[in-house]
Design an enzyme around this catalytic site. Structure first.
Site, short mmCIF file in Angstrom:
data_model
loop_
_atom_site.label_atom_id
_atom_site.label_comp_id
_atom_site.label_asym_id
_atom_site.label_seq_id
_atom_site.Cartn_x
_atom_site.Cartn_y
_atom_site.Cartn_z
N HIS A 22 -5.75 -13.67 12.21
CA HIS A 22 -6.43 -13.00 13.32
C HIS A 22 -6.12 -13.65 14.66
O HIS A 22 -6.06 -12.96 15.68
CB HIS A 22 -7.94 -12.97 13.07
CG HIS A 22 -8.32 -12.12 11.90
ND1 HIS A 22 -9.44 -12.32 11.13
CD2 HIS A 22 -7.69 -11.03 11.35
CE1 HIS A 22 -9.49 -11.40 10.17
NE2 HIS A 22 -8.44 -10.61 10.28
N HIS A 34 -4.35 -1.65 5.81
CA HIS A 34 -5.36 -2.13 4.86
C HIS A 34 -6.47 -2.77 5.68
O HIS A 34 -6.51 -3.99 5.86
CB HIS A 34 -4.76 -3.15 3.90
CG HIS A 34 -3.66 -2.62 3.03
ND1 HIS A 34 -2.41 -2.29 3.51
CD2 HIS A 34 -3.63 -2.35 1.70
CE1 HIS A 34 -1.67 -1.85 2.50
NE2 HIS A 34 -2.38 -1.88 1.39
N SER A 80 -9.84 -7.53 11.11
CA SER A 80 -8.76 -7.04 11.97
C SER A 80 -9.09 -5.74 12.73
O SER A 80 -8.80 -5.65 13.94
CB SER A 80 -7.46 -6.88 11.17
OG SER A 80 -7.65 -6.06 10.04
N GLU A 91 -8.27 2.60 5.08
CA GLU A 91 -9.00 1.78 4.10
C GLU A 91 -9.30 2.66 2.91
O GLU A 91 -9.97 3.69 3.04
CB GLU A 91 -10.28 1.20 4.71
CG GLU A 91 -11.21 0.52 3.72
CD GLU A 91 -10.57 -0.56 2.87
OE1 GLU A 91 -9.89 -1.46 3.41
OE2 GLU A 91 -10.73 -0.52 1.63
N ASN A 146 -4.34 5.75 1.04
CA ASN A 146 -3.44 4.66 0.71
C ASN A 146 -2.60 4.34 1.97
O ASN A 146 -1.82 5.18 2.42
CB ASN A 146 -2.54 5.11 -0.45
CG ASN A 146 -1.57 4.03 -0.88
OD1 ASN A 146 -1.11 3.22 -0.07
ND2 ASN A 146 -1.26 4.02 -2.16
N GLY A 147 -2.77 3.17 2.51
CA GLY A 147 -2.13 2.81 3.77
C GLY A 147 -0.62 2.82 3.69
O GLY A 147 0.06 3.16 4.66
N ASP A 197 -1.68 -5.62 5.48
CA ASP A 197 -2.49 -6.75 5.01
C ASP A 197 -3.15 -6.40 3.68
O ASP A 197 -4.37 -6.26 3.57
CB ASP A 197 -3.56 -7.03 6.09
CG ASP A 197 -4.44 -8.22 5.75
OD1 ASP A 197 -4.05 -9.03 4.89
OD2 ASP A 197 -5.52 -8.32 6.35
C1 LIG Z 1 -7.02 -8.22 2.76
S1 LIG Z 1 -8.15 -6.92 2.91
C2 LIG Z 1 -7.97 -6.42 4.57
C3 LIG Z 1 -8.50 -7.36 5.59
C4 LIG Z 1 -8.41 -6.89 7.02
N1 LIG Z 1 -7.08 -6.38 7.34
C5 LIG Z 1 -8.77 -8.01 7.96
O1 LIG Z 1 -7.87 -8.75 8.37
O2 LIG Z 1 -9.94 -8.14 8.30
C6 LIG Z 1 -7.34 -5.61 2.07
C7 LIG Z 1 -8.09 -4.28 2.10
O3 LIG Z 1 -7.22 -3.25 1.65
C8 LIG Z 1 -7.96 -2.29 0.91
N2 LIG Z 1 -6.97 -1.58 0.10
C9 LIG Z 1 -6.48 -1.90 -1.13
N3 LIG Z 1 -5.45 -1.09 -1.45
C10 LIG Z 1 -5.28 -0.24 -0.38
C11 LIG Z 1 -4.35 0.79 -0.10
N4 LIG Z 1 -3.39 1.12 -0.95
N5 LIG Z 1 -4.45 1.42 1.09
C12 LIG Z 1 -5.43 1.09 1.99
N6 LIG Z 1 -6.33 0.12 1.75
C13 LIG Z 1 -6.25 -0.56 0.60
C14 LIG Z 1 -8.97 -3.12 0.17
O4 LIG Z 1 -10.09 -2.33 -0.19
C15 LIG Z 1 -9.31 -4.21 1.20
O5 LIG Z 1 -10.42 -3.82 1.97
#
Ligand SMILES: C[S@@+](CC[C@H](N)C(=O)[O-])C[C@H]1O[C@@H](n2cnc3c(N)ncnc32)[C@H](O)[C@@H]1O
Length: 285
Positions: free
Chosen positions: A18, A41, A102, A120, A145-146, A166
């Site tokens: 961050h 994500h 983030s 998300e 799905n990101g 991420d």
């Molecule tokens: C490491 S965390 C993200 C942290 C955030 N970026 C931060 O820095 O505060 C990963 C997130 O991705 C989500 N996630 C998992 N697979 C995903 C996908 N295919 N597409 C989007 N989100 C996803 C999870 O639910 C989780 O909340």
């Protein structure tokens, strides 16, 4: 999908990620024209460090709590100013602090002319994110799905901006998925900034990931890492990194000043370490 970021919010890896993210957003703001921030994500956004989940691990105590208590010289203050601004101020009492992940960090830092697209997938975290973002015309939320959504979002109309990738690293092929997403995205938008976060649980998969990226002939890639302890496969996470494609030109120099400081302040053992290096592959002459 078992991973929930709220258990890990504000830990050393979040501080590293961050602080650098905020710095890059700050560099993008040096031009008047608006830009796009894409978070593939995004997580839930805001996390109460005194809440059940963050309290259960207490990881933030070796992360944001340590940084908040560290003495900063003028250069460190400058480099960390965007991060603290994104968090809504330097935490005074970390025990009653709402930590901005983030998407919320970016929301706080971006200007009226900038735009955010946040993906998300987890239903509960997507709901939390929607609540935490509130009404904001600059923001588009996608419960998708990101990796898949990213293709359709590029290039953004602003033609300038940053994509944060991420993922939770729950699946064994996450490095491959991230690499594939980057290559596809970079072909559609070669001038965007891409920041790919990864944990260093083992040296070998990271080294292989970097080697594969180098072979892709993407021209400008910076690799940044910090370690806060010995890397042990059976121990807690002790090292983390970011691969940054098209890094802002001041970033490598900033990282050379910031990362030794972060590694020292966040070190759990006798010595922290850091890495700032360019990823270069063989290119045809
Ligand atoms: C490491 S965390 C993200 C942290 C955030 N970026 C931060 O820095 O505060 C990963 C997130 O991705 C989500 N996630 C998992 N697979 C995903 C996908 N295919 N597409 C989007 N989100 C996803 C999870 O639910 C989780 O909340």
């Amino acid at each position: 999908m078992n991973y929930r970021h709220s258990y890990h919010a504000g830990n050393f890896a979040d501080v590293f990620k961050h602080a650098l993210l905020a710095l890059m957003l700050d560099y993008l703001k040096r031009k008047e024209g608006g830009f796009r921030y894409i978070d593939t994500h995004a997580g839930p956004g805001l996390i109460d460090l005194a809440g059940d989940e963050a309290s259960r691990t207490g990881e933030w105590r070796d992360g944001i709590a340590r940084l908040a208590q560290a003495d900063l010289d003028a250069r460190q203050q400058d480099l960390l100013a965007p991060y603290f601004a994104g968090l809504g101020g330097k935490p005074v009492d970390e025990k009653s602090f709402i930590y901005g992940g983030s998407p919320c960090l970016a929301q706080n830092l971006l200007r009226p002319q900038d735009r955010l697209t946040l993906c998300e997938l987890h239903p509960e975290d997507a709901r939390r994110l929607e609540r935490n973002i509130g009404r904001d015309n600059r923001v588009r939320l996608l419960q998708e799905n990101g990796y898949r959504a990213l293709k359709g979002l590029l290039p953004p109309p602003e033609r300038r901006g940053l994509v944060l990738i991420d993922p939770p690293f729950e699946s064994r092929d996450e490095f491959e998925a991230m690499e594939q997403a980057l290559v596809t995205a970079w072909k559609k938008w070669p001038t965007g900034i891409y920041a790919l976060w990864y944990p260093v649980k083992e040296i070998r998969p990271v080294a292989q990931f970097i080697e594969r990226l180098a072979a892709r002939n993407i021209p400008r890639i910076l690799r940044l890492e910090i370690a806060v302890d010995m890397i042990r496969t059976d121990g807690p996470l002790a090292a983390t990194g970011l691969v940054i494609v098209n890094p802002p030109y001041l970033l490598a120099e900033a990282a050379r000043d910031l990362l030794p400081f972060l590694a020292r302040v966040l070190a759990r053992g006798p010595g922290g370490s850091f890495l700032v290096s360019e990823v270069t592959g063989e290119r045809p002459a």
